[in-house]
Design a protein around this motif. Structure first.
Motif, PDB file in Angstrom:
ATOM      1  N   VAL A 326       0.841  -1.208   0.000  1.00  0.00           N
ATOM      2  CA  VAL A 326       0.000   0.000   0.000  1.00  0.00           C
ATOM      3  C   VAL A 326       0.874   1.254   0.000  1.00  0.00           C
ATOM      4  CG1 VAL A 326      -2.033  -1.066   1.037  1.00  0.00           C
ATOM      5  CG2 VAL A 326      -0.254  -0.143   2.533  1.00  0.00           C
ATOM      6  N   ARG A 327       2.064   1.149  -0.557  1.00  0.00           N
ATOM      7  CA  ARG A 327       2.983   2.290  -0.578  1.00  0.00           C
ATOM      8  C   ARG A 327       2.480   3.438  -1.441  1.00  0.00           C
ATOM      9  NH1 ARG A 327       8.510  -0.564  -2.310  1.00  0.00           N
ATOM     10  NH2 ARG A 327       6.994  -1.748  -3.555  1.00  0.00           N
ATOM     11  N   PHE A 328       1.630   3.134  -2.426  1.00  0.00           N
ATOM     12  CA  PHE A 328       1.165   4.159  -3.364  1.00  0.00           C
ATOM     13  C   PHE A 328      -0.302   4.514  -3.129  1.00  0.00           C
ATOM     14  CE2 PHE A 328       4.020   1.005  -5.322  1.00  0.00           C
ATOM     15  CZ  PHE A 328       5.169   1.781  -5.420  1.00  0.00           C
ATOM     16  N   ASN A 329      -0.831   4.121  -1.979  1.00  0.00           N
ATOM     17  CA  ASN A 329      -2.267   4.214  -1.704  1.00  0.00           C
ATOM     18  C   ASN A 329      -2.568   5.440  -0.842  1.00  0.00           C
ATOM     19  OD1 ASN A 329      -4.943   3.765  -0.700  1.00  0.00           O
ATOM     20  ND2 ASN A 329      -4.710   1.579  -1.107  1.00  0.00           N
ATOM     21  N   ASN A 330      -3.286   6.416  -1.424  1.00  0.00           N
ATOM     22  CA  ASN A 330      -3.642   7.647  -0.708  1.00  0.00           C
ATOM     23  C   ASN A 330      -4.987   7.568   0.001  1.00  0.00           C
ATOM     24  OD1 ASN A 330      -2.194   9.551  -3.388  1.00  0.00           O
ATOM     25  ND2 ASN A 330      -1.248   8.997  -1.461  1.00  0.00           N
ATOM     26  N   GLY A 331      -5.654   6.395  -0.042  1.00  0.00           N
ATOM     27  CA  GLY A 331      -6.865   6.231   0.748  1.00  0.00           C
ATOM     28  C   GLY A 331      -8.127   6.086  -0.072  1.00  0.00           C
ATOM     29  N   GLY A 332      -9.261   6.292   0.590  1.00  0.00           N
ATOM     30  CA  GLY A 332     -10.572   6.126  -0.034  1.00  0.00           C
ATOM     31  C   GLY A 332     -11.633   5.890   1.019  1.00  0.00           C
ATOM     32  N   THR A 333     -11.941   4.624   1.307  1.00  0.00           N
ATOM     33  CA  THR A 333     -13.032   4.264   2.209  1.00  0.00           C
ATOM     34  C   THR A 333     -12.552   3.285   3.271  1.00  0.00           C
ATOM     35  OG1 THR A 333     -14.602   4.508   0.382  1.00  0.00           O
ATOM     36  CG2 THR A 333     -15.359   3.272   2.295  1.00  0.00           C
ATOM     37  N   PHE A 352      -9.048  -0.717  16.488  1.00  0.00           N
ATOM     38  CA  PHE A 352      -8.753   0.669  16.844  1.00  0.00           C
ATOM     39  C   PHE A 352     -10.013   1.322  17.390  1.00  0.00           C
ATOM     40  CE2 PHE A 352     -10.138   1.019  12.419  1.00  0.00           C
ATOM     41  CZ  PHE A 352     -10.929   2.157  12.407  1.00  0.00           C
ATOM     42  N   SER A 353      -9.860   2.534  17.891  1.00  0.00           N
ATOM     43  CA  SER A 353     -11.011   3.302  18.362  1.00  0.00           C
ATOM     44  C   SER A 353     -10.982   4.673  17.702  1.00  0.00           C
ATOM     45  CB  SER A 353     -10.983   3.454  19.889  1.00  0.00           C
ATOM     46  OG  SER A 353      -9.844   4.197  20.298  1.00  0.00           O
ATOM     47  N   LYS A 354     -12.141   5.300  17.655  1.00  0.00           N
ATOM     48  CA  LYS A 354     -12.203   6.658  17.123  1.00  0.00           C
ATOM     49  C   LYS A 354     -13.229   7.441  17.928  1.00  0.00           C
ATOM     50  CE  LYS A 354     -14.234   7.305  13.110  1.00  0.00           C
ATOM     51  NZ  LYS A 354     -14.638   7.223  11.687  1.00  0.00           N
ATOM     52  N   HIS A 355     -12.928   8.713  18.140  1.00  0.00           N
ATOM     53  CA  HIS A 355     -13.910   9.581  18.769  1.00  0.00           C
ATOM     54  C   HIS A 355     -13.817  10.963  18.149  1.00  0.00           C
ATOM     55  CE1 HIS A 355     -10.526   9.609  21.941  1.00  0.00           C
ATOM     56  NE2 HIS A 355     -10.382  10.704  21.249  1.00  0.00           N
ATOM     57  N   VAL A 356     -14.828  11.745  18.401  1.00  0.00           N
ATOM     58  CA  VAL A 356     -14.965  13.030  17.735  1.00  0.00           C
ATOM     59  C   VAL A 356     -14.583  14.159  18.686  1.00  0.00           C
ATOM     60  CG1 VAL A 356     -17.400  13.283  18.361  1.00  0.00           C
ATOM     61  CG2 VAL A 356     -16.535  14.441  16.328  1.00  0.00           C
ATOM     62  N   TRP A 357     -14.078  15.246  18.102  1.00  0.00           N
ATOM     63  CA  TRP A 357     -13.677  16.423  18.866  1.00  0.00           C
ATOM     64  C   TRP A 357     -14.734  17.502  18.710  1.00  0.00           C
ATOM     65  CZ3 TRP A 357     -10.319  18.061  22.418  1.00  0.00           C
ATOM     66  CH2 TRP A 357     -10.065  19.424  22.538  1.00  0.00           C
ATOM     67  N   THR A 389       1.388   6.458   1.983  1.00  0.00           N
ATOM     68  CA  THR A 389       0.302   5.622   2.512  1.00  0.00           C
ATOM     69  C   THR A 389      -0.535   6.490   3.434  1.00  0.00           C
ATOM     70  OG1 THR A 389       1.785   3.703   2.453  1.00  0.00           O
ATOM     71  CG2 THR A 389      -0.236   3.505   3.752  1.00  0.00           C
ATOM     72  N   ALA A 390      -1.763   6.799   3.026  1.00  0.00           N
ATOM     73  CA  ALA A 390      -2.518   7.829   3.738  1.00  0.00           C
ATOM     74  C   ALA A 390      -3.969   7.426   3.960  1.00  0.00           C
ATOM     75  CB  ALA A 390      -2.474   9.144   2.950  1.00  0.00           C
ATOM     76  N   SER A 391      -4.576   8.080   4.945  1.00  0.00           N
ATOM     77  CA  SER A 391      -6.013   8.031   5.174  1.00  0.00           C
ATOM     78  C   SER A 391      -6.496   6.597   5.394  1.00  0.00           C
ATOM     79  CB  SER A 391      -6.719   8.716   3.999  1.00  0.00           C
ATOM     80  OG  SER A 391      -8.036   9.051   4.314  1.00  0.00           O
ATOM     81  N   SER A 392      -7.459   6.120   4.597  1.00  0.00           N
ATOM     82  CA  SER A 392      -7.998   4.783   4.849  1.00  0.00           C
ATOM     83  C   SER A 392      -6.973   3.685   4.577  1.00  0.00           C
ATOM     84  CB  SER A 392      -9.261   4.546   4.023  1.00  0.00           C
ATOM     85  OG  SER A 392      -9.023   4.766   2.662  1.00  0.00           O
ATOM     86  N   ALA A 393      -5.945   3.958   3.777  1.00  0.00           N
ATOM     87  CA  ALA A 393      -4.851   2.995   3.659  1.00  0.00           C
ATOM     88  C   ALA A 393      -4.132   2.879   5.001  1.00  0.00           C
ATOM     89  CB  ALA A 393      -3.872   3.417   2.568  1.00  0.00           C
ATOM     90  N   GLU A 394      -4.035   4.000   5.713  1.00  0.00           N
ATOM     91  CA  GLU A 394      -3.458   3.968   7.060  1.00  0.00           C
ATOM     92  C   GLU A 394      -4.378   3.244   8.040  1.00  0.00           C
ATOM     93  OE1 GLU A 394      -0.876   7.579   8.255  1.00  0.00           O
ATOM     94  OE2 GLU A 394      -2.524   8.416   7.079  1.00  0.00           O
ATOM     95  N   THR A 395      -5.686   3.310   7.802  1.00  0.00           N
ATOM     96  CA  THR A 395      -6.615   2.573   8.649  1.00  0.00           C
ATOM     97  C   THR A 395      -6.326   1.081   8.581  1.00  0.00           C
ATOM     98  OG1 THR A 395      -8.322   4.259   8.301  1.00  0.00           O
ATOM     99  CG2 THR A 395      -9.052   2.126   9.118  1.00  0.00           C
ATOM    100  N   LEU A 396      -6.011   0.592   7.382  1.00  0.00           N
ATOM    101  CA  LEU A 396      -5.628  -0.812   7.241  1.00  0.00           C
ATOM    102  C   LEU A 396      -4.357  -1.099   8.040  1.00  0.00           C
ATOM    103  CD1 LEU A 396      -5.663  -3.007   4.079  1.00  0.00           C
ATOM    104  CD2 LEU A 396      -3.560  -2.837   5.402  1.00  0.00           C
ATOM    105  N   VAL A 397      -3.364  -0.218   7.916  1.00  0.00           N
ATOM    106  CA  VAL A 397      -2.094  -0.423   8.628  1.00  0.00           C
ATOM    107  C   VAL A 397      -2.307  -0.306  10.132  1.00  0.00           C
ATOM    108  CG1 VAL A 397       0.293   0.342   8.856  1.00  0.00           C
ATOM    109  CG2 VAL A 397      -0.839   0.486   6.632  1.00  0.00           C
ATOM    110  N   LEU A 398      -3.089   0.694  10.557  1.00  0.00           N
ATOM    111  CA  LEU A 398      -3.393   0.870  11.980  1.00  0.00           C
ATOM    112  C   LEU A 398      -4.060  -0.380  12.545  1.00  0.00           C
ATOM    113  CD1 LEU A 398      -3.540   2.986  14.378  1.00  0.00           C
ATOM    114  CD2 LEU A 398      -5.872   3.443  13.593  1.00  0.00           C
TER     115      LEU A 398
END
Length: 489
Positions: A326-333, A352-357, A389-398
């Motif tokens: 996913v080195r070239f993956n800027n994300g999506g969904t 993982f967890s997520k919360h809103v500010w 590797t960004a955004s939802s691609a990072e979600t996969l890595v996370l």
């Protein structure tokens, strides 16, 4: 990136399907979505969305529906109703649940909403308040909103031109260095801004590259084929997916975006990459204009991703290890990212967890878990990453941090995780910001710094330098070779 129109698959509410009249009646009322600056009215089976700040209220497109007003039926085509009571409701699309607080009466500030205004002062104040109230990373990225207000607000008057206002906005937002912050203005204004800043950007020597961006990206993506010329690699949707066997023991899957998986498009691969994707998204837009709902489109996206990853995993099932690149993956969904990873999970896992500010508080934390797919891959896994590797691609890595025996090889990821909260100014300009905090299963926040690999390869941060570093390796690829070496131990 996680553009909100492309971030969610939303299934029909089971509750609404079973008892439509009853649930629709319960949804009627006035709702405040804290942390997102959204006010929602549902009356007479019609919804109305508004963007709100402490000083403003204006009609706004729904984060997904892209229309500020519509039928309740269309709302329920997207959102899964998880909870509804006299005090709150929780709607879900994609992987995320959204909490709304019920109000007893209509929100006062929205009784006379702003419909349109070119007033520079008002537009500045709305932008500033939105970021002040909803941007989640001011402290982390060392942004002092009060200081910025004192610096820029005195510069703005009724006579401030659109170009001047846009320039001030760019000065403020570009300095934050957050790839999930965006500002969309009319094309002629972008051109005028580019001309006005050309002399500044041309100062000093700028590196000249042998190839332009599309060509450089393509060559970097194809480096694996130079390293393994004897292997057969297959493709899906031009450059979206590439996969094959590097040898009898190791499979390879290159995933270059987390969207664009709909099977309902037919485009010849003979087109250039740019032409292909222009045609792809053009067909999607045309289908929406002809009556296809956004809900149907999202379901097609997820179905396509699941069909393809199942097919690829079956094809590579005889191997003992797979490299996910996913080195070239800027994300999506995020939904696509987690569905892909579910083929490599053996049991339900909180990843993982997520919360809103909201203004000065964290609200509504939710834990995201992955269920294993019906058929999963049993071998070893290596994930290749870079600063691209960004955004939802990072979600996969996370999420992979919660899984045992997953190798991560490359450079730290970009460090932008939140869904993009899309907003609109009174003058019609659109902008986006990060309002959600993502944390790993061990409570770590990797915003800005990115997720570190286990095996570090010092790729350049600049995207063109990164591509050049990949395609200039002759017939080798350091990250792939490192994965092969680790697999053999």
């Amino acid at each position: 990136m996680k553009y909100t129109l492309l971030i969610a698959l939303c299934i029909l509410s089971r509750i609404a399907f079973a008892q439509p009249d009853q649930i629709q009646k319960k949804l009627e009322g006035y709702w405040l979505q804290e942390g997102y600056g959204i006010y929602l009215e549902i009356r007479d089976s019609v919804y109305k969305f508004y963007d709100i700040t402490n000083i403003s209220c204006q009609q706004s497109a729904s984060p997904v529906l892209n229309n500020w007003i519509g039928s309740l039926k269309s709302l329920l085509d997207l959102y899964d109703v998880k909870k509804i009571s006299s005090k709150e409701m929780i709607l879900k699309y994609g992987i995320t649940s959204y909490k709304f607080k019920r109000l007893k009466t209509p929100l006062g500030i929205c009784q006379k909403p702003i419909k349109f205004s070119n007033d520079p002062i008002l537009n500045f104040d709305v932008l500033w308040h939105t970021f002040k109230e909803n941007y989640a990373y001011a402290r982390l990225r060392k942004v002092d909103w009060d200081k910025l207000y004192k610096k820029y607000r005195p510069l703005i008057s009724k006579k401030t031109t659109k170009l001047q206002l846009y320039t001030y906005f760019r000065d403020i937002l570009d300095a934050i260095k957050d790839a999930h912050i965006s500002l969309q203005v009319p094309k002629d204004l972008e051109i005028a801004y580019a001309k006005s800043t050309a002399s500044l950007s041309n100062k000093g020597k700028r590196k000249r590259y042998k190839y332009n961006y599309p060509t450089a990206r393509y060559l970097a993506q194809q480096q694996v084929t130079k390293m393994f010329p004897q292997s057969t690699f297959r493709h899906f949707h031009k450059d979206l997916l590439m996969w094959g066997k590097l040898n009898q023991r190791v499979g390879y899957i290159q995933i270059n975006a987390m969207n664009g998986f709909s099977l309902d498009v037919s485009i010849p691969d003979s087109l250039s990459t740019a032409q292909y994707w222009d045609r792809h998204w053009g067909q999607i837009v045309t289908s929406l204009k002809r009556g296809k709902t956004i809900g149907q489109y999202f379901r097609d996206e997820i179905r396509g991703a699941n069909v393809m990853i199942d097919s690829i995993v079956r094809e590579l099932s005889s191997t003992s290890a797979i490299i996910l690149d996913v080195r070239f993956n800027n994300g999506g969904t995020d939904k696509v990212a987690l569905d892909i990873l579910s083929r490599f999970v053996q049991q339900k896992t909180a990843v993982f967890s997520k919360h809103v500010w909201d203004k000065n508080n964290f609200l509504f934390e939710q834990v995201i878990a992955i269920q294993p797919a019906p058929k999963t891959y049993q071998g070893k896994i290596a994930i290749l990453t870079s600063r691209q590797t960004a955004s939802s691609a990072e979600t996969l890595v996370l999420s992979s941090l919660a899984l045992p025996n997953v190798l991560r090889i490359g450079s730290p990821t970009m460090g932008v995780f939140s869904d993009v909260l899309q907003k609109q100014l009174p003058n019609g300009w659109r902008f986006g910001l990060s309002n959600e905090i993502y944390r790993s299963n061990t409570r770590q926040n990797f915003e800005s710094q990115g997720i570190p690999p286990k095996s570090l390869i010092k790729y350049p941060t600049n995207v063109m330098d990164f591509f050049e570093a990949i395609y200039s390796q002759g017939k080798s690829d350091l990250a792939i070779q490192k994965a092969l070496d680790l697999f053999s131990k």
